[in-house]
Design a protein around this motif. Structure first.
Motif, PDB file in Angstrom:
ATOM      1  N   ALA A 231      77.794  39.169  47.202  1.00 56.86           N
ATOM      2  CA  ALA A 231      77.566  38.504  48.489  1.00 56.86           C
ATOM      3  C   ALA A 231      76.893  39.516  49.405  1.00 56.86           C
ATOM      4  N   ASP A 232      75.907  39.041  50.183  1.00 57.90           N
ATOM      5  CA  ASP A 232      75.110  39.940  51.030  1.00 57.90           C
ATOM      6  C   ASP A 232      75.058  39.435  52.468  1.00 57.90           C
ATOM      7  N   PRO A 233      75.626  40.202  53.428  1.00 58.24           N
ATOM      8  CA  PRO A 233      75.545  39.797  54.840  1.00 58.24           C
ATOM      9  C   PRO A 233      74.347  40.450  55.535  1.00 58.24           C
TER      10      PRO A 233
ATOM     11  N   LYS B 118      71.827  53.021  53.129  1.00 58.43           N
ATOM     12  CA  LYS B 118      70.990  53.714  52.146  1.00 58.43           C
ATOM     13  C   LYS B 118      71.853  53.904  50.909  1.00 58.43           C
ATOM     14  N   ARG B 119      71.459  53.250  49.811  1.00 56.33           N
ATOM     15  CA  ARG B 119      72.295  53.270  48.603  1.00 56.33           C
ATOM     16  C   ARG B 119      72.341  54.661  47.980  1.00 56.33           C
ATOM     17  N   ARG B 120      73.514  55.006  47.492  1.00 61.40           N
ATOM     18  CA  ARG B 120      73.708  56.322  46.875  1.00 61.40           C
ATOM     19  C   ARG B 120      73.026  56.399  45.503  1.00 61.40           C
TER      20      ARG B 120
ATOM     21  N   PRO C  94      74.099  45.627  53.238  1.00 66.10           N
ATOM     22  CA  PRO C  94      75.411  46.146  52.817  1.00 66.10           C
ATOM     23  C   PRO C  94      76.248  45.097  52.087  1.00 66.10           C
ATOM     24  N   GLY C  95      75.787  44.688  50.909  1.00 65.60           N
ATOM     25  CA  GLY C  95      76.500  43.670  50.130  1.00 65.60           C
ATOM     26  C   GLY C  95      77.333  44.305  49.040  1.00 65.60           C
ATOM     27  N   GLY C  96      77.998  43.462  48.255  1.00 65.48           N
ATOM     28  CA  GLY C  96      78.798  43.987  47.142  1.00 65.48           C
ATOM     29  C   GLY C  96      79.284  42.866  46.249  1.00 65.48           C
ATOM     30  N   MET C  97      79.925  43.261  45.152  1.00 68.93           N
ATOM     31  CA  MET C  97      80.430  42.306  44.161  1.00 68.93           C
ATOM     32  C   MET C  97      81.579  41.482  44.750  1.00 68.93           C
ATOM     33  N   THR C  98      81.625  40.195  44.372  1.00 71.05           N
ATOM     34  CA  THR C  98      82.724  39.366  44.890  1.00 71.05           C
ATOM     35  C   THR C  98      84.048  39.687  44.185  1.00 71.05           C
TER      36      THR C  98
ATOM     37  N   TYR D 227      69.722  34.089  41.522  1.00 70.07           N
ATOM     38  CA  TYR D 227      69.367  35.291  40.774  1.00 70.07           C
ATOM     39  C   TYR D 227      68.827  36.393  41.684  1.00 70.07           C
ATOM     40  N   VAL D 228      69.226  37.630  41.407  1.00 72.98           N
ATOM     41  CA  VAL D 228      68.696  38.801  42.117  1.00 72.98           C
ATOM     42  C   VAL D 228      67.830  39.597  41.149  1.00 72.98           C
ATOM     43  N   ASP D 229      66.656  39.999  41.604  1.00 73.25           N
ATOM     44  CA  ASP D 229      65.789  40.862  40.785  1.00 73.25           C
ATOM     45  C   ASP D 229      66.309  42.298  40.932  1.00 73.25           C
ATOM     46  N   ASP D 230      67.403  42.585  40.236  1.00 73.96           N
ATOM     47  CA  ASP D 230      68.126  43.855  40.402  1.00 73.96           C
ATOM     48  C   ASP D 230      67.738  44.821  39.273  1.00 73.96           C
ATOM     49  N   PRO D 231      67.565  46.124  39.589  1.00 79.89           N
ATOM     50  CA  PRO D 231      67.160  47.074  38.536  1.00 79.89           C
ATOM     51  C   PRO D 231      68.232  47.319  37.479  1.00 79.89           C
ATOM     52  N   ARG D 232      69.446  46.765  37.674  1.00 81.67           N
ATOM     53  CA  ARG D 232      70.503  46.918  36.658  1.00 81.67           C
ATOM     54  C   ARG D 232      70.529  45.750  35.678  1.00 81.67           C
ATOM     55  N   ASN D 233      69.731  44.712  35.910  1.00 83.14           N
ATOM     56  CA  ASN D 233      69.787  43.514  35.050  1.00 83.14           C
ATOM     57  C   ASN D 233      69.409  43.833  33.605  1.00 83.14           C
TER      58      ASN D 233
ATOM     59  N   TRP E 258      73.320  39.944  34.491  1.00 83.78           N
ATOM     60  CA  TRP E 258      72.390  39.977  35.616  1.00 83.78           C
ATOM     61  C   TRP E 258      73.158  39.726  36.917  1.00 83.78           C
ATOM     62  N   MET E 259      72.496  40.080  38.034  1.00 87.39           N
ATOM     63  CA  MET E 259      73.106  39.897  39.352  1.00 87.39           C
ATOM     64  C   MET E 259      72.699  38.545  39.941  1.00 87.39           C
ATOM     65  N   GLU E 260      73.666  37.890  40.588  1.00 84.76           N
ATOM     66  CA  GLU E 260      73.387  36.730  41.430  1.00 84.76           C
ATOM     67  C   GLU E 260      74.093  36.996  42.757  1.00 84.76           C
TER      68      GLU E 260
ATOM     69  N   SER F 112      65.769  42.344  45.417  1.00 84.49           N
ATOM     70  CA  SER F 112      64.987  41.311  46.130  1.00 84.49           C
ATOM     71  C   SER F 112      65.388  41.192  47.587  1.00 84.49           C
ATOM     72  N   HIS F 113      66.010  42.216  48.160  1.00 86.49           N
ATOM     73  CA  HIS F 113      66.519  42.091  49.527  1.00 86.49           C
ATOM     74  C   HIS F 113      65.424  41.789  50.545  1.00 86.49           C
ATOM     75  N   ALA F 114      64.211  42.334  50.333  1.00 89.79           N
ATOM     76  CA  ALA F 114      63.130  42.106  51.313  1.00 89.79           C
ATOM     77  C   ALA F 114      62.790  40.616  51.406  1.00 89.79           C
TER      78      ALA F 114
HETATM   79  C1  RP5 Z   1      72.517  43.403  44.526  1.00 85.27           C
HETATM   80  O1  RP5 Z   1      73.523  44.343  44.245  1.00 85.27           O
HETATM   81  C2  RP5 Z   1      73.162  42.413  45.457  1.00 85.27           C
HETATM   82  O2  RP5 Z   1      72.184  41.799  46.252  1.00 85.27           O
HETATM   83  C3  RP5 Z   1      74.138  43.256  46.263  1.00 85.27           C
HETATM   84  O3  RP5 Z   1      73.497  43.774  47.419  1.00 85.27           O
HETATM   85  C4  RP5 Z   1      74.441  44.436  45.335  1.00 85.27           C
HETATM   86  C5  RP5 Z   1      75.858  44.435  44.810  1.00 85.27           C
HETATM   87  O4  RP5 Z   1      76.056  45.523  43.954  1.00 85.27           O
HETATM   88  P1  RP5 Z   1      76.790  46.861  44.453  1.00 85.27           P
HETATM   89  O5  RP5 Z   1      76.192  47.235  45.781  1.00 85.27           O
HETATM   90  O6  RP5 Z   1      78.222  46.507  44.596  1.00 85.27           O
HETATM   91  O7  RP5 Z   1      76.491  47.881  43.426  1.00 85.27           O
HETATM   92  O8  RP5 Z   1      72.065  42.805  43.376  1.00 85.27           O
END
Ligand code: RP5
Length: 282
Positions: A118-120, A140-142, A150-154, A203-209, A214-216, A259-261
């Motif tokens: 979830a992303d606020p 800024k992600r580590r 500043p989102g995270g896993m549900t 779906y999120v175009d996440d580099p960890r997919n 995959w991320m949603e 895909s945050h942008a």
């Molecule tokens: C992205 O990873 C999501 O949009 C969310 O911002 C984030 C969640 O992963 P972590 O930040 O918990 O690693 O795909």
């Protein structure tokens, strides 16, 4: 060739091996030479083998085909379907609904199939700015050193709780151990996280997919009209963040994670329309 929503998912990640070559993203296009690299990160395997298994699946269970959900936005609602119904199940495994990634296994993701986040997007107008500058809270992600929502896993919790929790943990780390400040900000957060506008789900175009994980996410927008409240937020990055800060998003000139942008642009366009409507009514 990668499609627009599948660029980061075929790109590099600092903790990943080089991906297998992806000539065609679409599964509909046959590629007999496709040779994805098998990779599940040791941290995922370790977590999955522990007696208490908080976030990683132990194995890929065939029941996931009908029990695991995948989401998308439909009008003002989030629609959920099973992996099988969504066509994201193939040869007894979840299969990335957008296409090939060059990696099989789970990479850094704990769950087979969709990993829900979830992303606020929290915005304000920069104080005393003419013309008005819309800003959002970014971290800024580590891991990749990129700015991000500043989102995270549900972690199987409801989306509204995750939005609030992640915003506090990732962007308001200064609150921890400061009970006087926490009470005041908690009250303001309750108010701020009431409602909000659904921006995106899916779906999120996440580099960890990977091909199998995959991320949603569900993205909601919260605008702070009260300049004093916005200024009072004690922004400080949490464990996963190097820092938290306001960044300008109208226009957005800073590259963002995954895909945050795309979602931030939706918000900034909507706020621009809101401002024009308001000024034409005056
Ligand atoms: C992205 O990873 C999501 O949009 C969310 O911002 C984030 C969640 O992963 P972590 O930040 O918990 O690693 O795909």
């Amino acid at each position: 060739m990668p499609s627009n929503n599948h660029v980061r998912a075929v790109g590099p990640h600092p903790a990943y091996p080089t991906r297998g070559r992806v000539r065609s993203v679409s599964w509909r296009v046959a590629d007999d030479d496709y040779a994805p690299i098998a990779f599940t990160h040791p941290a995922v395997l370790k977590n999955a083998s522990e007696a208490l298994c908080p976030w990683a699946d132990r194995t890929c269970d065939t029941s996931f085909s009908d029990s695991r959900v995948t989401i998308r936005k439909h009008g003002r609602r989030v629609v959920k379907t099973t992996l099988r119904q969504a066509g994201a199940w193939h040869n007894d495994m979840p299969r990335n609904p957008v296409g090939r990634t060059g990696i099989q296994g789970r990479g850094l993701l704990g769950k087979f199939g969709a990993n829900q986040a979830a992303d606020p997007i929290v915005t304000r107008y920069r104080p005393n700015s003419t013309p008005p500058v819309l800003e959002m809270v970014a971290i800024k992600r580590r891991d990749t050193h990129e700015y991000a929502i500043p989102g995270g896993m549900t972690e199987d919790n409801p989306v509204p709780d995750t939005l609030r929790r992640e915003f506090k943990e990732e962007a308001l780390a200064a609150l921890e151990g400061n009970s006087a400040m926490t009470d005041a900000i908690d009250h303001a957060m309750d108010h701020m996280f009431e409602g909000g506008t659904l921006v995106y789900a899916g779906y999120v175009d996440d580099p960890r997919n990977t091909d199998n994980a995959w991320m949603e996410t569900t993205v909601k927008h919260f605008h702070i009209d009260d300049a004093n409240l916005a200024a009072a937020l004690p922004l400080q990055g949490g464990d996963d963040a190097l820092k938290a800060t306001w960044i300008p998003i109208s226009p957005l000139s800073i590259p963002l994670y995954a895909s945050h942008a795309d979602w931030v642009t939706i918000v900034s366009n909507a706020m621009e329309r809101r401002m024009h409507t308001r000024s034409s009514m005056r």
